[in-house]
Design an enzyme around this catalytic site. Structure first.
Site, PDB file in Angstrom:
ATOM      1  CD1 TRP A  74      -2.220  -2.227   1.628  1.00  0.00           C
ATOM      2  CD2 TRP A  74      -3.080  -1.239   0.097  1.00  0.00           C
ATOM      3  NE1 TRP A  74      -3.317  -3.084   1.187  1.00  0.00           N
ATOM      4  CE2 TRP A  74      -3.627  -2.634   0.056  1.00  0.00           C
ATOM      5  CE3 TRP A  74      -3.186  -0.205  -0.939  1.00  0.00           C
ATOM      6  CZ2 TRP A  74      -4.726  -2.766  -0.753  1.00  0.00           C
ATOM      7  CZ3 TRP A  74      -4.279  -0.663  -2.145  1.00  0.00           C
ATOM      8  CH2 TRP A  74      -5.096  -1.864  -1.743  1.00  0.00           C
TER       9      TRP A  74
ATOM     10  CG  ASP B 205      -2.609   4.119   4.923  1.00  0.00           C
ATOM     11  OD1 ASP B 205      -3.711   3.840   5.688  1.00  0.00           O
ATOM     12  OD2 ASP B 205      -2.664   3.646   3.801  1.00  0.00           O
TER      13      ASP B 205
ATOM     14  CE  LYS C 222      -7.290  -2.220   5.363  1.00  0.00           C
ATOM     15  NZ  LYS C 222      -7.609  -3.446   4.430  1.00  0.00           N
TER      16      LYS C 222
END
Length: 366
Positions: free
Chosen positions: A102, A177, A201
């Site tokens: 990511w 992030d 999540k």
């Protein structure tokens, strides 16, 4: 129905208590006679939902008063571009730390809608065949860059900074992030210029993304950005520039309330430590049957990746585990193997059931 444990990396498991509350309030929220799904985002009832979600988030993470909290749409992936558009105007460069899937995608996307050059400040590596994370002391930071971007936890690769990075005064603000680890451990929000996290999540269902941004940085947001992508436009209108993701915000608020009942972030951090240690013991104690290719100090407490080293055997593991109610254990498409995501809402009983299944699978196939 037999117990099912959902180890999906996202959309992920939600607390049962949250789902039962949502079920109870589905047709009639708090005596209003209206479902939250059909509620005006400008109604007093939804404004109360939004206010309490923000206040609970601020309390749980100790968010300072000089930080704006935004509930946005587009997922964390939208932030790869949005943060650059808003915070890099007039800067020559952005520093990027690439440690896995990511952060690599973020590195590739950040430069598409800004004139700033994306500098590779650091990159993950290997030591003795194990994946490692670059220490903050090894980051090559340009003091003139707009900000330094990194991912605290890499869901695909099973990597996580055990000690959250922070930068000394005089260096660019940190942008992080935290999608796959938000609210899983205590952090000092003041160490960051901006934190963003997709909800699906650890915080709620897909559809809402949390952004916490230091208010002085909002002055960087240029008028040339369309308002729907402009942090300042959202902050100036208290999150009401356009219709927010009302139902995901409602569920996120229930999750935040549930976290309060669990004892807060400190208590959930300890629970996460216990779950992760149990699962890594099952891997390390398998006599080499299971392998984890991450250096111990960089192992994720959220996403535990492992393999038998045999693709066919891995497939059998995933298939037989699913028959036992242990679902969504297949590894990411580019890596294969297995991945167990053990976020806040995964109960210890679920991890214990997985560890027991792993031991039995070794007995049958070792």
């Amino acid at each position: 129905m037999s117990t099912v444990y959902n180890f999906s990396a996202g959309p992920a498991v939600l607390p049962e208590a949250v789902l039962r509350t949502a079920q109870h309030e589905m047709l009639d929220y708090n005596g209003t006679g209206v479902s939250v799904m059909a509620m005006s985002h400008r109604s007093p009832e939804f404004q109360s939902i939004l206010h309490h979600a923000e206040q609970d988030l601020r309390q749980l993470l100790g968010v300072p008063s000089n930080y704006a909290v935004l509930f946005l749409q587009g997922g964390a992936s939208a932030q790869f571009s949005q943060v650059a558009m808003n915070l890099a105007h007039g800067f020559a460069s952005i520093d990027s730390v690439v440690t896995g899937n990511w952060s690599r995608i973020a590195h590739e996307q950040m430069g598409k809608l800004t004139a700033a050059k994306i500098r590779l400040a650091a990159q993950g590596g290997e030591r003795d065949g194990l994946k490692t994370l670059p220490s903050v002391g090894d980051w090559d930071i340009c003091t003139e860059s707009a900000f330094v971007h990194f991912a605290a936890n890499e869901t695909v690769d099973g990597l996580q900074y055990g000690e959250m990075p922070h930068l000394s005064d005089g260096l660019p603000p940190l942008v992080c992030d935290m999608s796959s680890e938000i609210l899983s451990r205590r952090i000092n929000v003041a160490d960051f210029g901006l934190i963003y996290a997709g909800a699906q999540k650890n915080l709620g269902p897909a559809g809402v993304t949390i952004v916490m941004v230091r208010e002085d940085l909002l002055a960087r947001c240029p008028d040339s950005i369309p308002a729907v992508w402009n942090y300042k436009a959202h902050a100036d209108r208290q999150g009401m520039y356009n219709t927010p993701a009302t139902y995901p915000i409602y569920i996120a608020g229930l999750v935040l309330r549930w976290l309060q009942t669990q004892g807060g972030v400190g208590a959930i951090e300890e629970a996460n430590r216990v779950k992760a240690e149990l699962l890594y013991r099952a891997i390390d104690g398998s006599g080499g049957f299971y392998r984890n290719h991450v250096a111990p100090e960089a192992r994720s407490k959220m996403n535990v990746v492992f393999t038998t080293g045999d693709a066919g055997l891995d497939e059998r593991f995933v298939r037989e585990a699913a028959l036992c109610g242990l679902r969504q254990l297949k590894g990411y498409k580019t890596l294969g193997g297995m991945r167990a995501s053990i976020y806040n809402a995964m109960p210890l009983a679920g991890v214990a059931a997985l560890a027991e299944f792993m031991a039995e699978f070794v007995r049958k196939n070792g």
